[in-house]
Scaffold this motif. Sequence first.
Motif, PDB file in Angstrom:
ATOM      1  N   ASP A  32       0.830  -1.205   0.000  1.00  0.00           N
ATOM      2  CA  ASP A  32       0.000   0.000   0.000  1.00  0.00           C
ATOM      3  C   ASP A  32       0.866   1.258   0.000  1.00  0.00           C
ATOM      4  O   ASP A  32       0.610   2.207  -0.750  1.00  0.00           O
ATOM      5  CB  ASP A  32      -0.917   0.026   1.233  1.00  0.00           C
ATOM      6  N   SER A  35       2.583   1.713  -3.458  1.00  0.00           N
ATOM      7  CA  SER A  35       1.676   2.198  -4.497  1.00  0.00           C
ATOM      8  C   SER A  35       1.296   3.664  -4.252  1.00  0.00           C
ATOM      9  O   SER A  35       1.153   4.436  -5.199  1.00  0.00           O
ATOM     10  CB  SER A  35       0.426   1.319  -4.592  1.00  0.00           C
ATOM     11  N   LEU A  36       1.141   4.068  -3.006  1.00  0.00           N
ATOM     12  CA  LEU A  36       0.858   5.470  -2.713  1.00  0.00           C
ATOM     13  C   LEU A  36       2.028   6.370  -3.092  1.00  0.00           C
ATOM     14  O   LEU A  36       1.846   7.442  -3.678  1.00  0.00           O
ATOM     15  CB  LEU A  36       0.521   5.652  -1.230  1.00  0.00           C
ATOM     16  N   MET A  38       4.399   5.717  -5.326  1.00  0.00           N
ATOM     17  CA  MET A  38       4.534   5.706  -6.779  1.00  0.00           C
ATOM     18  C   MET A  38       3.494   6.634  -7.419  1.00  0.00           C
ATOM     19  O   MET A  38       3.814   7.422  -8.306  1.00  0.00           O
ATOM     20  CB  MET A  38       4.363   4.282  -7.316  1.00  0.00           C
ATOM     21  N   THR A  39       2.268   6.589  -6.944  1.00  0.00           N
ATOM     22  CA  THR A  39       1.223   7.469  -7.464  1.00  0.00           C
ATOM     23  C   THR A  39       1.562   8.929  -7.187  1.00  0.00           C
ATOM     24  O   THR A  39       1.415   9.785  -8.065  1.00  0.00           O
ATOM     25  CB  THR A  39      -0.134   7.120  -6.829  1.00  0.00           C
ATOM     26  N   PHE A  40       2.034   9.214  -5.997  1.00  0.00           N
ATOM     27  CA  PHE A  40       2.395  10.589  -5.641  1.00  0.00           C
ATOM     28  C   PHE A  40       3.487  11.124  -6.563  1.00  0.00           C
ATOM     29  O   PHE A  40       3.371  12.218  -7.106  1.00  0.00           O
ATOM     30  CB  PHE A  40       2.861  10.643  -4.184  1.00  0.00           C
ATOM     31  N   MET A  42       4.426  10.024  -9.527  1.00  0.00           N
ATOM     32  CA  MET A  42       3.994  10.107 -10.925  1.00  0.00           C
ATOM     33  C   MET A  42       3.146  11.359 -11.170  1.00  0.00           C
ATOM     34  O   MET A  42       3.242  11.983 -12.223  1.00  0.00           O
ATOM     35  CB  MET A  42       3.198   8.862 -11.313  1.00  0.00           C
ATOM     36  N   LEU A  43       2.335  11.723 -10.210  1.00  0.00           N
ATOM     37  CA  LEU A  43       1.462  12.874 -10.393  1.00  0.00           C
ATOM     38  C   LEU A  43       2.172  14.207 -10.173  1.00  0.00           C
ATOM     39  O   LEU A  43       1.748  15.230 -10.697  1.00  0.00           O
ATOM     40  CB  LEU A  43       0.251  12.778  -9.464  1.00  0.00           C
ATOM     41  N   THR A  44       3.241  14.220  -9.404  1.00  0.00           N
ATOM     42  CA  THR A  44       3.923  15.483  -9.116  1.00  0.00           C
ATOM     43  C   THR A  44       5.178  15.703  -9.949  1.00  0.00           C
ATOM     44  O   THR A  44       5.771  16.770  -9.878  1.00  0.00           O
ATOM     45  CB  THR A  44       4.306  15.552  -7.628  1.00  0.00           C
ATOM     46  N   THR A  45       5.571  14.726 -10.749  1.00  0.00           N
ATOM     47  CA  THR A  45       6.784  14.849 -11.547  1.00  0.00           C
ATOM     48  C   THR A  45       6.518  15.658 -12.800  1.00  0.00           C
ATOM     49  O   THR A  45       5.485  15.508 -13.439  1.00  0.00           O
ATOM     50  CB  THR A  45       7.308  13.451 -11.941  1.00  0.00           C
TER      51      THR A  45
END
Length: 167
Positions: A32, A35-36, A38-40, A42-45
């Motif tokens: 968990d 994945s959190l 990685m999502t963070f 990916m969205l802020t890069t």
Amino acid sequence: MAQVQEKQNPAKGSRKRARNKGFHLDMTPMVDLASLLMTFFMLTTTFARFQTLEINMPTAQGPDTPVAGKNALNIVLDEADKVYYFFGYPGDAPEVRQTDLSTTGLRQVLLGEQVKRNPNMVVLVKATKSSRFKNLVDALDELKITDTRKYALVELREEDKALLATR
């Protein structure tokens, strides 16, 4: 969570032995978290952006500004990465010289004394039909590197073709 499994109470009267404790690691929270994260990220890069060269082109309605022959440097891009250049206009019977797109070629022409001492110098970039798009991009890069302020992309005229043919 990590769990340690213990055996049930041994029967009374038996000797105590070294116990083998079973160990079970629950990886659910780790997955968990991964994945959190990685999502963070990916969205802020900020993804890599293309490097572009801005060219201010004149409008179609604008008048053609004549350039004096002493202020014109013509660069003609040809096949096989050949670059021809001459100062002035074809009607003045200028001396046509050949160079290439390397740092010792076109860059040295643009950094030359005749170009730098004339603040009104305009570089006219022309391409033949047999030249490649890469050559045009390389020529524009050289103009940018040498900090040439005035340049224009111009169509190759018949007089230029005739001048190159007589070379």
